[in-house]
Design a protein around this motif. Structure first.
Motif, PDB file in Angstrom:
ATOM      1  N   THR A   2       0.835  -1.194   0.000  1.00 55.17           N
ATOM      2  CA  THR A   2       0.000   0.000   0.000  1.00 55.17           C
ATOM      3  C   THR A   2       0.858   1.227   0.000  1.00 55.17           C
ATOM      4  N   SER A   3       0.195   2.379  -0.195  1.00 53.81           N
ATOM      5  CA  SER A   3       0.943   3.636  -0.205  1.00 53.81           C
ATOM      6  C   SER A   3       1.565   3.909   1.138  1.00 53.81           C
ATOM      7  N   MET A   4       0.930   3.355   2.237  1.00 56.46           N
ATOM      8  CA  MET A   4       1.497   3.590   3.566  1.00 56.46           C
ATOM      9  C   MET A   4       2.757   2.777   3.771  1.00 56.46           C
ATOM     10  N   GLN A   5       2.974   1.726   2.961  1.00 56.96           N
ATOM     11  CA  GLN A   5       4.121   0.844   3.150  1.00 56.96           C
ATOM     12  C   GLN A   5       5.256   1.183   2.193  1.00 56.96           C
ATOM     13  N   ARG A   6       5.056   2.113   1.334  1.00 60.97           N
ATOM     14  CA  ARG A   6       6.120   2.480   0.399  1.00 60.97           C
ATOM     15  C   ARG A   6       7.276   3.106   1.148  1.00 60.97           C
ATOM     16  N   SER A   7       8.465   2.933   0.662  1.00 61.02           N
ATOM     17  CA  SER A   7       9.662   3.483   1.298  1.00 61.02           C
ATOM     18  C   SER A   7      10.449   4.286   0.283  1.00 61.02           C
ATOM     19  N   PHE A   8      11.155   5.281   0.823  1.00 65.64           N
ATOM     20  CA  PHE A   8      12.016   6.140   0.018  1.00 65.64           C
ATOM     21  C   PHE A   8      13.371   6.236   0.696  1.00 65.64           C
ATOM     22  N   THR A   9      14.348   6.638  -0.100  1.00 63.40           N
ATOM     23  CA  THR A   9      15.699   6.803   0.434  1.00 63.40           C
ATOM     24  C   THR A   9      15.970   8.281   0.644  1.00 63.40           C
ATOM     25  N   CYS A  10      16.290   8.642   1.880  1.00 58.73           N
ATOM     26  CA  CYS A  10      16.623  10.040   2.188  1.00 58.73           C
ATOM     27  C   CYS A  10      17.985  10.368   1.593  1.00 58.73           C
ATOM     28  N   PHE A  11      18.041  11.399   0.741  1.00 59.50           N
ATOM     29  CA  PHE A  11      19.310  11.714   0.067  1.00 59.50           C
ATOM     30  C   PHE A  11      20.343  12.325   1.015  1.00 59.50           C
ATOM     31  N   VAL A  12      19.937  12.679   2.232  1.00 63.22           N
ATOM     32  CA  VAL A  12      20.885  13.276   3.176  1.00 63.22           C
ATOM     33  C   VAL A  12      21.778  12.221   3.796  1.00 63.22           C
ATOM     34  N   ASP A  13      21.167  11.147   4.329  1.00 62.32           N
ATOM     35  CA  ASP A  13      21.964  10.102   4.984  1.00 62.32           C
ATOM     36  C   ASP A  13      21.864   8.748   4.290  1.00 62.32           C
ATOM     37  N   GLY A  14      21.006   8.635   3.229  1.00 58.27           N
ATOM     38  CA  GLY A  14      20.882   7.389   2.481  1.00 58.27           C
ATOM     39  C   GLY A  14      20.080   6.317   3.172  1.00 58.27           C
ATOM     40  N   GLU A  15      19.375   6.611   4.235  1.00 57.81           N
ATOM     41  CA  GLU A  15      18.587   5.623   4.952  1.00 57.81           C
ATOM     42  C   GLU A  15      17.206   5.465   4.324  1.00 57.81           C
ATOM     43  N   GLU A  16      16.670   4.228   4.445  1.00 58.61           N
ATOM     44  CA  GLU A  16      15.336   3.952   3.941  1.00 58.61           C
ATOM     45  C   GLU A  16      14.303   4.491   4.932  1.00 58.61           C
ATOM     46  N   LYS A  17      13.320   5.227   4.410  1.00 63.29           N
ATOM     47  CA  LYS A  17      12.286   5.810   5.251  1.00 63.29           C
ATOM     48  C   LYS A  17      10.918   5.510   4.661  1.00 63.29           C
ATOM     49  N   ASN A  18       9.932   5.435   5.544  1.00 63.73           N
ATOM     50  CA  ASN A  18       8.557   5.261   5.082  1.00 63.73           C
ATOM     51  C   ASN A  18       8.090   6.534   4.400  1.00 63.73           C
ATOM     52  N   VAL A  19       7.105   6.418   3.537  1.00 64.27           N
ATOM     53  CA  VAL A  19       6.629   7.560   2.779  1.00 64.27           C
ATOM     54  C   VAL A  19       6.094   8.663   3.691  1.00 64.27           C
ATOM     55  N   VAL A  20       5.564   8.274   4.857  1.00 56.51           N
ATOM     56  CA  VAL A  20       5.008   9.274   5.767  1.00 56.51           C
ATOM     57  C   VAL A  20       6.083   9.910   6.648  1.00 56.51           C
ATOM     58  N   ASP A  21       7.320   9.455   6.514  1.00 57.74           N
ATOM     59  CA  ASP A  21       8.404   9.972   7.351  1.00 57.74           C
ATOM     60  C   ASP A  21       9.184  11.097   6.680  1.00 57.74           C
ATOM     61  N   GLY A  22       8.695  11.597   5.544  1.00 57.05           N
ATOM     62  CA  GLY A  22       9.399  12.678   4.865  1.00 57.05           C
ATOM     63  C   GLY A  22       8.573  13.214   3.710  1.00 57.05           C
ATOM     64  N   VAL A  23       9.202  14.094   2.928  1.00 61.76           N
ATOM     65  CA  VAL A  23       8.535  14.701   1.772  1.00 61.76           C
ATOM     66  C   VAL A  23       9.533  14.821   0.628  1.00 61.76           C
ATOM     67  N   LEU A  24       8.996  15.090  -0.561  1.00 63.96           N
ATOM     68  CA  LEU A  24       9.847  15.391  -1.707  1.00 63.96           C
ATOM     69  C   LEU A  24      10.238  16.862  -1.671  1.00 63.96           C
ATOM     70  N   LEU A  25      11.404  17.188  -2.233  1.00 60.99           N
ATOM     71  CA  LEU A  25      11.841  18.587  -2.255  1.00 60.99           C
ATOM     72  C   LEU A  25      10.842  19.476  -2.977  1.00 60.99           C
ATOM     73  N   ALA A  26      10.182  18.917  -4.000  1.00 67.14           N
ATOM     74  CA  ALA A  26       9.231  19.714  -4.778  1.00 67.14           C
ATOM     75  C   ALA A  26       8.042  20.164  -3.930  1.00 67.14           C
ATOM     76  N   GLU A  27       7.784  19.497  -2.808  1.00 68.24           N
ATOM     77  CA  GLU A  27       6.650  19.839  -1.961  1.00 68.24           C
ATOM     78  C   GLU A  27       6.981  20.970  -0.977  1.00 68.24           C
ATOM     79  N   LEU A  28       8.252  21.355  -0.890  1.00 69.00           N
ATOM     80  CA  LEU A  28       8.673  22.396   0.061  1.00 69.00           C
ATOM     81  C   LEU A  28       8.589  23.772  -0.594  1.00 69.00           C
ATOM     82  N   ASP A  29       8.604  24.803   0.239  1.00 71.41           N
ATOM     83  CA  ASP A  29       8.595  26.164  -0.300  1.00 71.41           C
ATOM     84  C   ASP A  29       9.959  26.503  -0.882  1.00 71.41           C
ATOM     85  N   ILE A  30       9.990  27.545  -1.692  1.00 69.78           N
ATOM     86  CA  ILE A  30      11.194  27.897  -2.458  1.00 69.78           C
ATOM     87  C   ILE A  30      12.388  28.157  -1.537  1.00 69.78           C
TER      88      ILE A  30
END
Length: 250
Positions: A2-30
């Motif tokens: 499910t979408s809640m179980q998807r994981s992403f890799t944080c480009f800062v430290d390279g660790e695997e994180k759940n989708v709800v544990d972060g955001v994409l850069l495009a979602e942040l303000d300028i």
């Protein structure tokens, strides 16, 4: 998954994180995007950053906004304090100054001018001239010292006018000095008041145009952070429920 179980890799430290544990850069303000790109030039808008590292950038942004607001308010407050404590001109109590600077001659001149410009002086003068004329025309009390055309009376009136005129002029000159001192006081008071009002307007404009939007931006950021924490808590509860169901089935 499910979408809640998807994981992403944080480009800062390279660790695997759940989708709800972060955001994409495009979602942040300028501003946050620029700050992160400054520290990580190779990062892309599609890259993922976890909330643990994003929190540091958000706190830096809040600190920067608070520090900038504090500096601006301090500058305006210092300017206002300088105006309020400016002693370059001292307001003079004109009435007290006039009373303390009176000389004996000036007091006489003021009294003569005050009496000479009153109805009392006019009535006394008219009565004196009438009595003078009646006495000399009808020879009251066997007195006939100034026959018609009353040359002696004209002489006395001319003497009174000659002496009264410079005394009145002296009093008028003092009145002019009094008015100039009042005008000078009013000018400096108005000037100082205008400077204070200008600084107060600048302070109010600063609060309305800059401080309030900054506060709303901070509140918005705090609301986002609370929402992200709520998502993480909900995700944790979901995982716990799923684990409990799995254990029961087993």
């Amino acid at each position: 998954m499910t979408s809640m179980q998807r994981s992403f890799t944080c480009f800062v430290d390279g660790e695997e994180k759940n989708v709800v544990d972060g955001v994409l850069l495009a979602e942040l303000d300028i501003e946050l995007q620029q700050k992160i790109k400054h520290d990580f030039p190779d990062s892309m808008l599609a890259d993922f950053i976890c909330f643990d590292h994003l929190l540091q950038y958000r706190l830096e942004k809040i600190d920067k906004m608070i520090l900038e607001k504090h500096r601006t308010n301090k500058h305006i407050n210092n300017k206002l304090t300088h105006i309020l404590t400016d002693k370059s001109f001292k307001v003079v109590n004109v009435n007290k100054h006039q009373r303390e600077s009176y000389t004996f001659g000036q007091k006489i001149a003021d009294n003569v001018a005050h009496f000479g410009g009153s109805w009392g002086f006019i009535i006394v003068s008219i009565c004196a001239m009438i009595m003078w004329i009646i006495t000399n025309v009808f020879q009251l009390f066997n007195m006939h010292f100034d026959p018609y055309p009353f040359i002696l009376l004209n002489l006395f009136l001319s003497m009174v006018a000659a002496l009264q005129a410079p005394l009145i002029l002296m009093s008028q000159n003092r009145s002019s000095d009094y008015d100039r001192l009042h005008a000078d006081n009013d000018y400096h008071v108005n000037l100082k008041t205008e400077e204070e009002m200008r600084v107060l307007h600048a302070k109010i404009d600063r609060i309305i145009q800059k401080d309030n939007p900054d506060l709303f931006e901070i509140q918005k950021m705090q609301t986002k952070m609370l929402g992200e924490l709520q998502k993480q808590v909900n995700d944790l509860h979901s995982h716990q429920k799923l684990k409990m169901l799995t254990n029961k089935k087993a």
